[in-house]
Write a protein that holds these residues in place. Structure first.
Motif, PDB file in Angstrom:
ATOM      1  N   TRP A  66       0.809  -1.227   0.000  1.00 14.43           N
ATOM      2  CA  TRP A  66       0.000   0.000   0.000  1.00 14.43           C
ATOM      3  C   TRP A  66       0.837   1.269   0.000  1.00 14.43           C
ATOM      4  O   TRP A  66       0.313   2.355  -0.183  1.00 14.43           O
ATOM      5  N   LYS A  67       2.132   1.142   0.299  1.00 14.75           N
ATOM      6  CA  LYS A  67       2.992   2.323   0.446  1.00 14.75           C
ATOM      7  C   LYS A  67       2.349   3.287   1.448  1.00 14.75           C
ATOM      8  O   LYS A  67       1.712   2.826   2.399  1.00 14.75           O
ATOM      9  N   MET A  68       2.434   4.619   1.228  1.00 13.00           N
ATOM     10  CA  MET A  68       1.878   5.544   2.227  1.00 13.00           C
ATOM     11  C   MET A  68       0.502   6.037   1.755  1.00 13.00           C
ATOM     12  O   MET A  68       0.298   7.227   1.508  1.00 13.00           O
TER      13      MET A  68
ATOM     14  N   TYR B 140      11.776  -9.235  -7.404  1.00 12.64           N
ATOM     15  CA  TYR B 140      12.560  -8.514  -8.422  1.00 12.64           C
ATOM     16  C   TYR B 140      11.731  -7.324  -8.879  1.00 12.64           C
ATOM     17  O   TYR B 140      10.650  -7.479  -9.454  1.00 12.64           O
ATOM     18  N   GLU B 141      12.246  -6.141  -8.583  1.00 17.22           N
ATOM     19  CA  GLU B 141      11.535  -4.911  -8.929  1.00 17.22           C
ATOM     20  C   GLU B 141      12.461  -3.980  -9.698  1.00 17.22           C
ATOM     21  O   GLU B 141      13.186  -3.171  -9.082  1.00 17.22           O
ATOM     22  N   PRO B 142      12.458  -4.081 -11.033  1.00 18.37           N
ATOM     23  CA  PRO B 142      13.277  -3.129 -11.786  1.00 18.37           C
ATOM     24  C   PRO B 142      12.772  -1.707 -11.478  1.00 18.37           C
ATOM     25  O   PRO B 142      11.568  -1.455 -11.562  1.00 18.37           O
TER      26      PRO B 142
ATOM     27  N   GLY C 187       3.496 -11.803  -7.439  1.00 17.32           N
ATOM     28  CA  GLY C 187       3.825 -10.400  -7.660  1.00 17.32           C
ATOM     29  C   GLY C 187       3.752  -9.548  -6.402  1.00 17.32           C
ATOM     30  O   GLY C 187       3.085  -9.898  -5.424  1.00 17.32           O
ATOM     31  N   LEU C 188       4.482  -8.441  -6.445  1.00 14.71           N
ATOM     32  CA  LEU C 188       4.400  -7.401  -5.410  1.00 14.71           C
ATOM     33  C   LEU C 188       3.717  -6.214  -6.078  1.00 14.71           C
ATOM     34  O   LEU C 188       4.230  -5.662  -7.058  1.00 14.71           O
ATOM     35  N   ILE C 189       2.555  -5.849  -5.547  1.00 10.08           N
ATOM     36  CA  ILE C 189       1.668  -4.951  -6.271  1.00 10.08           C
ATOM     37  C   ILE C 189       1.492  -3.630  -5.539  1.00 10.08           C
ATOM     38  O   ILE C 189       1.029  -3.619  -4.393  1.00 10.08           O
ATOM     39  N   GLY C 190       1.848  -2.533  -6.177  1.00  8.78           N
ATOM     40  CA  GLY C 190       1.652  -1.210  -5.589  1.00  8.78           C
ATOM     41  C   GLY C 190       0.304  -0.634  -5.988  1.00  8.78           C
ATOM     42  O   GLY C 190      -0.727  -0.945  -5.392  1.00  8.78           O
ATOM     43  N   ARG C 191       0.292   0.177  -7.032  1.00 10.88           N
ATOM     44  CA  ARG C 191      -0.908   0.928  -7.406  1.00 10.88           C
ATOM     45  C   ARG C 191      -2.157   0.064  -7.519  1.00 10.88           C
ATOM     46  O   ARG C 191      -3.214   0.417  -6.994  1.00 10.88           O
ATOM     47  N   CYS C 192      -2.064  -1.062  -8.183  1.00  8.65           N
ATOM     48  CA  CYS C 192      -3.267  -1.877  -8.411  1.00  8.65           C
ATOM     49  C   CYS C 192      -3.722  -2.637  -7.167  1.00  8.65           C
ATOM     50  O   CYS C 192      -4.718  -3.357  -7.231  1.00  8.65           O
TER      51      CYS C 192
ATOM     52  N   GLY D 157      14.095  -3.388   2.003  1.00  7.80           N
ATOM     53  CA  GLY D 157      14.967  -2.850   0.964  1.00  7.80           C
ATOM     54  C   GLY D 157      14.237  -2.373  -0.275  1.00  7.80           C
ATOM     55  O   GLY D 157      14.801  -2.377  -1.383  1.00  7.80           O
ATOM     56  N   HIS D 158      12.983  -1.953  -0.123  1.00  4.46           N
ATOM     57  CA  HIS D 158      12.288  -1.415  -1.295  1.00  4.46           C
ATOM     58  C   HIS D 158      13.087  -0.242  -1.855  1.00  4.46           C
ATOM     59  O   HIS D 158      13.628   0.563  -1.101  1.00  4.46           O
ATOM     60  N   SER D 159      13.122  -0.123  -3.163  1.00  3.42           N
ATOM     61  CA  SER D 159      13.973   0.909  -3.774  1.00  3.42           C
ATOM     62  C   SER D 159      13.533   2.317  -3.360  1.00  3.42           C
ATOM     63  O   SER D 159      14.362   3.232  -3.308  1.00  3.42           O
ATOM     64  N   GLU D 160      12.250   2.498  -3.044  1.00  6.20           N
ATOM     65  CA  GLU D 160      11.820   3.831  -2.600  1.00  6.20           C
ATOM     66  C   GLU D 160      12.489   4.192  -1.277  1.00  6.20           C
ATOM     67  O   GLU D 160      12.709   5.367  -0.988  1.00  6.20           O
ATOM     68  N   ARG D 161      12.804   3.190  -0.476  1.00  8.52           N
ATOM     69  CA  ARG D 161      13.512   3.451   0.778  1.00  8.52           C
ATOM     70  C   ARG D 161      15.013   3.615   0.505  1.00  8.52           C
ATOM     71  O   ARG D 161      15.669   4.470   1.092  1.00  8.52           O
TER      72      ARG D 161
ATOM     73  N   TRP E 189      12.904   1.027 -12.924  1.00  6.86           N
ATOM     74  CA  TRP E 189      12.274   1.737 -14.043  1.00  6.86           C
ATOM     75  C   TRP E 189      10.836   1.282 -14.273  1.00  6.86           C
ATOM     76  O   TRP E 189      10.082   1.926 -15.016  1.00  6.86           O
ATOM     77  N   ALA E 190      10.446   0.185 -13.661  1.00  8.98           N
ATOM     78  CA  ALA E 190       9.085  -0.335 -13.876  1.00  8.98           C
ATOM     79  C   ALA E 190       8.139   0.041 -12.739  1.00  8.98           C
ATOM     80  O   ALA E 190       6.931  -0.128 -12.860  1.00  8.98           O
ATOM     81  N   ILE E 191       8.686   0.547 -11.631  1.00  6.66           N
ATOM     82  CA  ILE E 191       7.847   0.822 -10.454  1.00  6.66           C
ATOM     83  C   ILE E 191       7.048   2.102 -10.659  1.00  6.66           C
ATOM     84  O   ILE E 191       7.615   3.178 -10.851  1.00  6.66           O
ATOM     85  N   GLY E 192       5.735   1.960 -10.642  1.00  5.54           N
ATOM     86  CA  GLY E 192       4.860   3.127 -10.717  1.00  5.54           C
ATOM     87  C   GLY E 192       4.883   3.852 -12.050  1.00  5.54           C
ATOM     88  O   GLY E 192       4.373   4.965 -12.162  1.00  5.54           O
ATOM     89  N   THR E 193       5.485   3.258 -13.070  1.00  9.23           N
ATOM     90  CA  THR E 193       5.619   3.954 -14.349  1.00  9.23           C
ATOM     91  C   THR E 193       4.588   3.495 -15.382  1.00  9.23           C
ATOM     92  O   THR E 193       4.438   4.105 -16.427  1.00  9.23           O
TER      93      THR E 193
ATOM     94  N   GLY F 105       7.737  -7.372  -9.291  1.00 12.16           N
ATOM     95  CA  GLY F 105       7.017  -6.144  -8.948  1.00 12.16           C
ATOM     96  C   GLY F 105       7.382  -5.019  -9.891  1.00 12.16           C
ATOM     97  O   GLY F 105       8.524  -4.912 -10.342  1.00 12.16           O
ATOM     98  N   GLY F 106       6.406  -4.176 -10.192  1.00 13.75           N
ATOM     99  CA  GLY F 106       6.639  -3.035 -11.085  1.00 13.75           C
ATOM    100  C   GLY F 106       5.576  -2.994 -12.150  1.00 13.75           C
ATOM    101  O   GLY F 106       5.648  -3.698 -13.157  1.00 13.75           O
ATOM    102  N   SER F 107       4.515  -2.169 -11.878  1.00 11.61           N
ATOM    103  CA  SER F 107       3.436  -1.958 -12.858  1.00 11.61           C
ATOM    104  C   SER F 107       2.702  -3.238 -13.262  1.00 11.61           C
ATOM    105  O   SER F 107       2.267  -3.369 -14.408  1.00 11.61           O
TER     106      SER F 107
HETATM  107  P1  PGA Z   1       3.628  -0.483  -8.688  1.00 13.29           P
HETATM  108  O1  PGA Z   1       4.571  -0.613  -7.394  1.00 13.29           O
HETATM  109  O2  PGA Z   1       2.822  -1.737  -8.781  1.00 13.29           O
HETATM  110  O3  PGA Z   1       2.777   0.729  -8.406  1.00 13.29           O
HETATM  111  O4  PGA Z   1       4.539  -0.287  -9.854  1.00 13.29           O
HETATM  112  C1  PGA Z   1       5.215  -1.819  -7.093  1.00 13.29           C
HETATM  113  C2  PGA Z   1       6.106  -1.655  -5.893  1.00 13.29           C
HETATM  114  O5  PGA Z   1       6.765  -0.614  -5.768  1.00 13.29           O
HETATM  115  O6  PGA Z   1       6.178  -2.527  -5.029  1.00 13.29           O
END
Ligand code: PGA
Length: 250
Positions: free
Chosen positions: A10-12, A166-168, A230-235, A94-98, A170-174, A210-212
């Motif tokens: 869910w992030k923040m 595995y979260e490239p 998968g590791l799912i952010g936005r969706c 170790g999420h890349s946003e951190r 460049w694919a996160i949230g893009t 993970g990543g979009s």
């Molecule tokens: P996303 O995020 O699904 O919004 O790209 C994935 C994540 O950062 O874990």
């Protein structure tokens, strides 16, 4: 065969009211899915809420970070045993946003990984390269270094029953996910690196992508041999889209 796992990150995002709605939506839509493990990683203040609303369901909950220290004068930190107190079974590490925003080093990530393991919490270790690193063709080296910090300190056996995502970057949230071929190739590389040292750990570790990820691209990704979910952010922020992804895994 490894059971697929889908993790909501869910992030923040959220508040008590919207979380309740979302979690009730998860329970309603996901309860009939018998062949996938679902985990939701919430912001710290909402662990008690997740515990309350999910306690008699098959959906597990966890956090998005933890302290590298077990206890002590560390203002603002949250320990593994505190997460256990609220029934957390998983934690993202170790999420890349951190790594980017809070200068998290590979060494810190390794210590946190072990804190989770020692306290019986499944670590979800994030690894992945930037776009520049991919374009330079050094993504394998980058990911290998991230894994090796843990392997060299604790041995490859610590990956038994753990989760790697595995979260490239460049694919996160893009909106631009890795292709199934790109993802499978990296997942195979990761499993191979562990397998060279500990075959049993390599077979039991789950490697998520993970990543979009969205309901449209999930099936194509999850069908690959080494992609265990998968590791799912936005969706993960709408029950309907998250259901679509969990169904694909199921
Ligand atoms: P996303 O995020 O699904 O919004 O790209 C994935 C994540 O950062 O874990």
């Amino acid at each position: 065969m490894r059971r697929k796992t889908v993790v909501a990150n869910w992030k923040m995002h959220g508040n008590l009211a919207s979380n309740r709605q979302l979690l009730e939506g998860y329970v309603e839509r996901l309860s009939s899915l018998a062949h996938v493990d679902v985990v939701v990683c919430v912001p710290y203040p909402y662990l008690a809420q997740a515990q309350l609303l999910l306690k008699d369901t098959a959906i597990a909950w966890g956090a998005q970070n933890l302290s590298k220290d077990p206890v002590g004068a560390f203002t603002g930190e949250v320990s593994a045993s505190m997460l256990r107190d609220f029934g957390a079974t998983h934690v993202i590490i170790g999420h890349s946003e951190r790594a980017t925003a809070y200068c998290e080093s590979d060494e810190n990530v390794a210590t946190k990984f072990m804190q989770a393991k020692v306290h019986g919490i499944t670590p979800i270790l994030c690894v992945g390269e930037t776009l520049i690193e991919r374009e330079a063709g050094v993504m394998d080296l980058v990911v290998a270094k991230q894994l090796d910090t843990i392997i060299n300190t604790y041995g490859a056996s610590v990956f038994a029953d753990a989760i790697i995502s595995y979260e490239p970057i460049w694919a996160i949230g893009t909106g631009l996910a890795a292709t199934p071929v790109q993802a499978q190739s990296m997942h195979e590389f990761i499993r191979g690196r562990i397998s060279a040292l500990d075959e049993a750990a390599a077979q039991s570790v789950k490697i998520l992508y993970g990543g979009s990820v969205n309901p449209q691209n999930a099936v194509q990704l999850f069908v690959s041999q080494d992609i265990d979910g998968g590791l799912i952010g936005r969706c993960s922020l709408t029950a309907q889209e998250f259901e679509g992804i969990c169904r694909a895994a199921n």
